[in-house]
Design a protein around this motif. Structure first.
Motif, mmCIF file in Angstrom:
data_model
loop_
_atom_site.group_PDB
_atom_site.id
_atom_site.type_symbol
_atom_site.label_atom_id
_atom_site.label_comp_id
_atom_site.label_asym_id
_atom_site.label_seq_id
_atom_site.Cartn_x
_atom_site.Cartn_y
_atom_site.Cartn_z
ATOM 1 N N LEU A 13 0.766 -1.324 -0.142
ATOM 2 C CA LEU A 13 0.117 0.061 -0.040
ATOM 3 C C LEU A 13 1.097 1.200 -0.161
ATOM 4 C CD1 LEU A 13 -2.595 -0.988 2.734
ATOM 5 C CD2 LEU A 13 -3.157 -0.808 0.138
ATOM 6 N N GLU A 14 0.294 2.261 -0.519
ATOM 7 C CA GLU A 14 1.129 3.398 -0.459
ATOM 8 C C GLU A 14 1.196 4.335 0.769
ATOM 9 O OE1 GLU A 14 0.155 6.256 -3.519
ATOM 10 O OE2 GLU A 14 0.347 4.598 -5.170
ATOM 11 N N ASN A 15 2.189 4.871 1.032
ATOM 12 C CA ASN A 15 2.255 5.587 2.566
ATOM 13 C C ASN A 15 1.504 6.906 2.442
ATOM 14 O OD1 ASN A 15 3.862 3.645 3.187
ATOM 15 N ND2 ASN A 15 5.769 4.656 2.921
ATOM 16 N N SER A 16 0.981 7.397 3.446
ATOM 17 C CA SER A 16 0.282 8.612 3.917
ATOM 18 C C SER A 16 1.268 9.684 3.767
ATOM 19 C CB SER A 16 -0.444 8.413 5.104
ATOM 20 O OG SER A 16 -1.140 9.736 5.315
ATOM 21 N N HIS A 17 0.671 10.718 3.056
ATOM 22 C CA HIS A 17 1.263 12.025 3.048
ATOM 23 C C HIS A 17 0.393 13.148 3.949
ATOM 24 C CE1 HIS A 17 3.852 10.689 -0.160
ATOM 25 N NE2 HIS A 17 2.555 10.365 -0.810
ATOM 26 N N ASN A 18 -0.416 12.529 4.649
ATOM 27 C CA ASN A 18 -1.419 13.323 5.413
ATOM 28 C C ASN A 18 -0.637 13.524 6.981
ATOM 29 O OD1 ASN A 18 -3.294 14.868 7.029
ATOM 30 N ND2 ASN A 18 -5.033 13.560 6.357
ATOM 31 N N GLU A 19 0.082 14.552 7.281
ATOM 32 C CA GLU A 19 0.891 14.913 8.388
ATOM 33 C C GLU A 19 -0.182 15.521 9.337
ATOM 34 O OE1 GLU A 19 4.456 16.228 7.600
ATOM 35 O OE2 GLU A 19 5.473 14.724 6.589
ATOM 36 N N SER A 20 -1.407 15.904 9.029
ATOM 37 C CA SER A 20 -2.243 16.740 9.841
ATOM 38 C C SER A 20 -2.844 15.732 10.875
ATOM 39 C CB SER A 20 -3.100 17.645 9.079
ATOM 40 O OG SER A 20 -4.182 16.460 8.427
ATOM 41 N N ILE A 21 -2.971 14.677 10.871
ATOM 42 C CA ILE A 21 -3.991 13.590 11.577
ATOM 43 C C ILE A 21 -2.715 12.436 12.065
ATOM 44 C CG2 ILE A 21 -5.852 11.992 11.954
ATOM 45 C CD1 ILE A 21 -7.467 13.536 9.587
#
Length: 371
Positions: A145-153
């Protein structure tokens, strides 16, 4: 925590409020409005409580204002109101009051609350105690799975569970642990490690479950291997849908801190009845541990698992778990009947059409005629 959701002219409701408890369950027939309250909740959450929020985002895609404005509406008002009790009690409202405002906003709803309250909500749900929202259509088995780029949560699993491999890898590296007296501990003698408790709860779904995961930062991906029933570790596509669909749910319920929020649509998908029941127990115990949980379900097995937990846990108090049975009527707004779960797991009422298909089928089999 969220204490109330109020809707005015939103989708199938002209005017409706829902009291929200530690655990709130929405159920009913298809397309009657079970998910409507959850969708309304998602609108401000998916835009981090900024002044203007999109109807279409990562959590829900609802179309245009005309799509969500109730056709039962007798006015041009549209409102979504949420009441909170986080350090203090307050209410936030999104919506519009006239046609001019509606035409200007188009696909947006105007947020009417103070910046300090917005910051308080963002800090509580996205930084401190965590927030997870898992849609009914989650990712099935994937080799990577691709990693998340959402660092806000913090520890965001994704609305489809698409970052679960990355999150469980982080759990492994950090050695994340629950409190020694946390209600979510399935086997206290095996310790409070979140990884161990993920394995223990998943083993109730598929005995002998284990996993390994790793992140390849340079490629921006994470991958995992699963094991069950004493088999060798293998890639998730070789283990079917149930494990992949439930892993993100179990993970969400165990990593969210007391004061956080977990919203799940159809948690029972692809699971055997025993797995559904034990997932219901975990949902209930997460709520008793202080995590607010809101679910939408079609499963009597899941509901019964929740009722069993209410019966077995001595500190359960009536009203901590509640059910809304949503019904639709032709050319009328939907109705919702509130059902409380008692300390013995009993239900305060059993309306017609409420998880009664098994009884109807058994009677039909016994009598040999259509009931």
């Amino acid at each position: 925590m969220i204490t109330k959701i109020e809707l005015i002219n939103f989708k199938c409701y002209e005017k409706r409020s829902f009291d929200i408890s530690n655990l709130t369950i929405f159920c009913g027939n298809n397309s009657v409005g079970k998910s409507t309250a959850i969708q309304a909740l998602a609108v401000p959450f998916q835009s981090n409580f900024v002044e203007k929020v999109l109807l279409n985002g990562e959590l829900v895609s609802l179309g245009t204002i005309s799509d969500v404005l109730s056709h039962h509406s007798k006015s041009s008002t549209l409102r979504i109101s949420l009441e909170f009790d986080i350090k203090k009690k307050f209410k936030c409202t999104w919506g519009f009051d006239d046609e001019n405002e509606q035409s200007l906003l188009r696909n947006h709803l105007n947020k009417k609350s103070h910046e300090t309250e917005s910051q308080l909500l963002s800090d509580n749900y996205f930084k401190n105690n965590r927030f997870q929202f898992l849609q009914a259509e989650r990712f099935g088995p994937r080799s990577y799975l691709e990693n998340s780029h959402n660092e806000s949560i913090s520890s965001w699993l994704g609305s489809k569970g698409e970052y679960v491999y990355e999150v469980i890898t982080e759990i492994d590296k950090s050695g994340l642990r629950l409190d020694n007296n946390d209600k979510r501990l399935l086997k206290k003698d095996e310790g409070p490690s979140v990884r161990r408790n993920i394995i223990n709860w998943m083993s109730e779904i598929s005995p002998g479950f284990n996993f390994e995961s790793d992140t390849v930062s340079e490629a921006g991906i994470s991958h995992a291997q699963f094991q069950a029933y004493g088999s060798k570790k293998t890639t998730p596509p070789n283990m079917g849908f149930g494990l992949s669909y439930s892993l993100s749910i179990v993970c969400a319920l165990l990593i969210t801190k007391p004061g956080g929020l977990v919203v799940i649509e159809n948690p029972e998908a692809h699971l055997h009845p025993r797995g559904q029941s034990y997932l219901g127990r975990l949902i209930a115990r997460a709520a008793l541990a202080g995590v607010q949980v809101i679910i939408e379900t079609h499963s009597d097995h899941l509901l019964n698992g929740i009722r069993v937990a209410a019966r077995l846990e001595n500190d359960y108090e009536e009203g901590l778990f509640k059910v809304y049975f949503v019904s639709g009527e032709y050319n009328k707004e939907s109705t919702a009947e509130e059902i409380n779960i008692g300390t013995k797991g009993e239900l305060s009422m059993w309306p017609k059409g409420f998880f009664d298909q098994q009884a109807i089928d058994v009677k039909t089999l016994m009598k040999g005629v259509e009931i």
